[in-house]
Design an enzyme around this catalytic site. Structure first.
Site, PDB file in Angstrom:
ATOM      1  N   CYS A 233     -18.038 -46.907 -38.366  1.00  0.00           N
ATOM      2  CA  CYS A 233     -19.384 -47.342 -38.746  1.00  0.00           C
ATOM      3  C   CYS A 233     -20.181 -46.160 -39.289  1.00  0.00           C
ATOM      4  CB  CYS A 233     -20.116 -47.950 -37.562  1.00  0.00           C
ATOM      5  SG  CYS A 233     -19.297 -49.393 -36.863  1.00  0.00           S
TER       6      CYS A 233
ATOM      7  N   CYS B  69     -18.961 -46.861 -32.587  1.00  0.00           N
ATOM      8  CA  CYS B  69     -17.885 -47.200 -33.517  1.00  0.00           C
ATOM      9  C   CYS B  69     -17.809 -46.124 -34.598  1.00  0.00           C
ATOM     10  CB  CYS B  69     -18.163 -48.596 -34.066  1.00  0.00           C
ATOM     11  SG  CYS B  69     -17.563 -48.960 -35.692  1.00  0.00           S
TER      12      CYS B  69
END
Lengths: 175, 83
Positions: free
Chosen positions: A70, A67
Site C-alpha cells: 500500500c 500493508c
C-alpha cells in the site's frame, strides 16, 4: 461391521452438507459489470460518498497502514490523480485500520492528494468482497465495476494505468 | 450368548450419529475466517518468527541449555570441527 453402514449413508449426508456449506461461502470477488456497492464514510476532508462521484471514473483502493505494498501504491495514485484529474479520474482510498491513529501516522509519512476515507468497521471491504490487501477497483461513470486488481507491485503500474486510460477513452501510449 | 453383545446400531442410531455430527459441525459456523482487511494484528512485527531479537536470544539460550544442543543454531561449535 455394522458401524461402517453408518459411514456409508450418514457419511454421505454429512459430506453433502459440508459441500453445500463450502459452496455457500462468499469466496468470489465482485464480478465485472456488477453495480459497485454504495458507501458513505468519514474521510480526512469530510464525508466520502460513492454517489457523489458518479459520472467520474473512480479508482477505489482499499489500504491499511500495516500493508507494505500500500505504501508503494500511494505515490503512484498521487501521480495518477494529478495526471488524469482533468479527464475525470477520481482516486478514493478507503483505509481499513481499526485505529484511526495508525492511518493518520501512515498519511503523515505518505501524503495523499486524493480522497481518503476511513472504515474501521470493515463494512465496505466486506461489501466489495475484498480478497487481499491492497485491492483496487475501477468503477465506471455508470457506477459499475470495470475491473479489479489485488496487490500492488511496480510491475503492475503500466497495466493499471493502461486500464485507466482505456476507461477514460484516451488512446495511444501513456507517458 | 450374544444378546448383550449385539451392538448393531439400528436406524435410530444412524440418525443420532448424523444429528450429533450436524450439531457439532454447526458449532464451526461461529468461527469466521480472518478477513484480509482484519490482518493488522497479524502483520505486527512480534507476530513473525524472530520479530523480537531479545526474545529470540532468550529462547535460543533456553533451547541450548535444556536440549544440550550447544551451538546447534550457528556454525561455531556445531560439530563442524572448525572451532
Amino acid at each position: 461391521m455394522s458401524f461402517f453402514d453408518v459411514k456409508g449413508r450418514a457419511g454421505r449426508g454429512v459430506a453433502a452438507i459440508l459441500f453445500v456449506a463450502v459452496l455457500a461461502a462468499p469466496t468470489h470477488a465482485l464480478e465485472r459489470g456488477s453495480v459497485a456497492p454504495p458507501f458513505d464514510l468519514d474521510g480526512t476532508k469530510g464525508a466520502v460518498k460513492l454517489a457523489k462521484h458518479q459520472g467520474k471514473l473512480v479508482y477505489l483502493d482499499f489500504w491499511a497502514s500495516w500493508c507494505a505494498p500500500c505504501r508503494q501504491s500511494f505515490g503512484w495514485m498521487n501521480e495518477m490523480q494529478a495526471k488524469y484529474a482533468m479527464q475525470g479520474l477520481q482516486v478514493i482510498a478507503i483505509n481499513v485500520d481499526e485505529k484511526r491513529d495508525d492511518a493518520l501516522r501512515f498519511l503523515s509519512s505518505n501524503p495523499a492528494s486524493f480522497v481518503v476515507a476511513f472504515d474501521p468497521a470493515g463494512a465496505t471491504p466486506l461489501s466489495y468482497r475484498v480478497m487481499g490487501m491492497p485491492t483496487s477497483l475501477l468503477i465506471g461513470t455508470d457506477g459499475k465495476v470495470i475491473s479489479e486488481h489485488i496487490g500492488f507491485k511496480d510491475a503492475d503500474k503500466i497495466a493499471l494505468e493502461e486500464k485507466i486510460r482505456l476507461s477514460l477513452g484516451i488512446s495511444g501510449a501513456g507517458k | 450368548m450374544n444378546s448383550g453383545f449385539d451392538r448393531r446400531p439400528g436406524k435410530h442410531a444412524d440418525l443420532a450419529v448424523v444429528a450429533i455430527l450436524c450439531a457439532l459441525s454447526g458449532g464451526c459456523t461461529l468461527l469466521t475466517p480472518v478477513q484480509p482487511w482484519q490482518k493488522g494484528t497479524l502483520a505486527r512485527p512480534e507476530m513473525t518468527f524472530g520479530g523480537d531479537s531479545l526474545d529470540l536470544k532468550n529462547s535460543e539460550h533456553v533451547y541450548q541449555n535444556r536440549e544440550a544442543a550447544s551451538g546447534g543454531s550457528g556454525v561455531g561449535g556445531g560439530g563442524c570441527g572448525c572451532n
